[in-house]
Design a protein around this motif. Structure first.
Motif, PDB file in Angstrom:
ATOM      1  N   SER A   1       0.851  -1.196   0.000  1.00  0.00           N
ATOM      2  CA  SER A   1       0.000   0.000   0.000  1.00  0.00           C
ATOM      3  C   SER A   1       0.883   1.241   0.000  1.00  0.00           C
TER       4      SER A   1
ATOM      5  N   TYR B   1      -9.303 -11.578   4.619  1.00  0.00           N
ATOM      6  CA  TYR B   1      -9.758 -10.731   3.528  1.00  0.00           C
ATOM      7  C   TYR B   1     -10.744 -11.501   2.659  1.00  0.00           C
TER       8      TYR B   1
ATOM      9  N   TRP C   1      -6.560 -10.706  -2.620  1.00  0.00           N
ATOM     10  CA  TRP C   1      -5.997  -9.435  -2.153  1.00  0.00           C
ATOM     11  C   TRP C   1      -4.994  -8.947  -3.181  1.00  0.00           C
TER      12      TRP C   1
ATOM     13  N   PRO D   1      -2.432  -5.598  -4.423  1.00  0.00           N
ATOM     14  CA  PRO D   1      -1.785  -4.388  -3.903  1.00  0.00           C
ATOM     15  C   PRO D   1      -2.475  -3.126  -4.407  1.00  0.00           C
ATOM     16  N   GLU D   2      -2.253  -2.048  -3.672  1.00  0.00           N
ATOM     17  CA  GLU D   2      -2.732  -0.736  -4.097  1.00  0.00           C
ATOM     18  C   GLU D   2      -1.773  -0.192  -5.154  1.00  0.00           C
TER      19      GLU D   2
ATOM     20  N   TYR E   1       3.493  -3.542 -11.218  1.00  0.00           N
ATOM     21  CA  TYR E   1       2.370  -4.124 -10.489  1.00  0.00           C
ATOM     22  C   TYR E   1       2.488  -5.637 -10.438  1.00  0.00           C
TER      23      TYR E   1
ATOM     24  N   ASP F   1     -10.377  -7.767  -7.098  1.00  0.00           N
ATOM     25  CA  ASP F   1     -10.301  -7.464  -5.670  1.00  0.00           C
ATOM     26  C   ASP F   1     -11.419  -6.499  -5.298  1.00  0.00           C
TER      27      ASP F   1
ATOM     28  N   LEU G   1      -9.343  -3.999  -9.854  1.00  0.00           N
ATOM     29  CA  LEU G   1      -9.579  -3.511  -8.493  1.00  0.00           C
ATOM     30  C   LEU G   1     -10.881  -2.726  -8.456  1.00  0.00           C
TER      31      LEU G   1
ATOM     32  N   ASN H   1     -12.378  -2.553  -4.986  1.00  0.00           N
ATOM     33  CA  ASN H   1     -12.440  -2.187  -3.579  1.00  0.00           C
ATOM     34  C   ASN H   1     -12.196  -0.685  -3.457  1.00  0.00           C
TER      35      ASN H   1
ATOM     36  N   ASP I   1     -11.324   1.145  -1.105  1.00  0.00           N
ATOM     37  CA  ASP I   1     -10.135   1.490  -0.326  1.00  0.00           C
ATOM     38  C   ASP I   1      -8.870   1.458  -1.172  1.00  0.00           C
ATOM     39  N   LYS I   2      -8.879   0.639  -2.231  1.00  0.00           N
ATOM     40  CA  LYS I   2      -7.697   0.494  -3.084  1.00  0.00           C
ATOM     41  C   LYS I   2      -7.640   1.550  -4.190  1.00  0.00           C
TER      42      LYS I   2
END
Length: 293
Positions: A27, A80, A84, A86-87, A109, A207, A281, A283, A285-286
């Motif tokens: 992150s 999770y 999962w 990564p951001e 990435y 994710d 992605l 999510n 939050d990501k």
């Protein structure tokens, strides 16, 4: 005097230390917080003049704080929901130093995804040795382990990732074509041209973290991936503006709905220029730090 020395060190090494923490936590926003809080704490309570090797001191502190975060309950991958990922790191226009850092340290990435296969300690040793080329005595000192233990950890880490080491960097001309073909397919619903670019054994990983609809398991094979994209296109889930954006030094896509980022798509290719993996992605939050359209 101490404050001036510390401020100079911070300006020179902030991004490198953040990149170190990012490799460990997955992150960038978390890594930025770790490095900033560390320097603030040291500014209030420390003495830069009393430390002979500031870089070694702060590398050790960053690694320890990052591992504490990685091992914390809120970061537990086992809890999770779904895969999962990564951001991503967004290459903000004008940040030439970050752009240079991304190219030099190859924070791709695909490489970040690969690191997720390692335990926290394996990841730390692998990153310090392979990415930052530290010698075993330095790694042992940072982690508080013996050199022999660090060598064993690195050996296990290499065994886990040897088949998945990504080819770095991706060819931007090839990726630009993937981006263009995918965007047209999403707009027209015709995915035939995209299929020609995908490997038969390709994988799509999405994710959502339980906060947005996403496949709870990776989708494997060209046919199933095509069916997935066609299905969500029919449902209107790709409706909006798909914009090419550089992330982790490579080109990806952000889907905007009314100017708000709602999906991020990154690609991983093989040596023949075919798409081997899609990373989706959703999510919030990501993707909350994605640039606003």
């Amino acid at each position: 005097m101490a404050q001036t020395k510390l401020e100079q060190f911070y300006q020179e090494h902030r991004l490198s230390l953040t990149a170190l923490s990012y490799r460990l936590t997955g992150s960038w926003s978390e890594a930025e917080d770790i490095v900033q809080e560390l320097f603030l704490d040291f500014h209030r309570n420390g003495n830069a003049d009393g430390i002979r090797q500031l870089k070694s001191y702060f590398m050790k502190a960053v690694v320890n704080r990052s591992l504490n975060v990685l091992k914390s309950p809120r970061y537990a991958r086992e809890q999770y929901i779904g895969p999962w990922l990564p951001e991503p790191v967004f290459d903000t226009a004008g940040e030439e130093l970050l752009d240079l850092l991304l190219k030099e340290e190859h924070l791709s990435y695909a490489f970040m995804v690969m690191l997720e296969r390692l335990t926290a300690d394996e990841r730390a040793v692998f990153v310090l040795r392979e990415s930052f080329t530290l010698e075993y005595p330095e790694i042992a000192d940072i982690l508080g382990k013996s050199e022999a233990a660090c060598r064993k950890l690195l050996s296990r880490a290499r065994q886990k990732v040897k088949a998945d080491l990504p080819a770095l960097p991706l060819n931007n001309t090839v990726v630009s074509r993937w981006v263009s073909v995918f965007t047209k397919a999403a707009q027209t619903g015709e995915f035939g041209p995209l299929l020609e670019l995908i490997r038969e054994d390709a994988v799509l990983v999405s994710d959502g973290g339980g906060k947005a609809r996403a496949a709870l398991r990776p989708i494997v094979s060209k046919a199933r991936i095509a069916a997935f994209w066609e299905g969500i296109t029919r449902k209107g889930s790709l409706r909006g503006e798909l914009v090419p954006v550089r992330m982790n030094g490579e080109i990806g896509l952000i889907l905007y709905d009314g100017g708000t980022p709602v999906k991020i798509l990154l690609f991983e290719g093989d040596s023949q220029g075919r798409i081997a993996r899609f990373y989706l992605l959703v999510n919030p939050d990501k993707i909350k730090n994605a640039p606003v359209s």
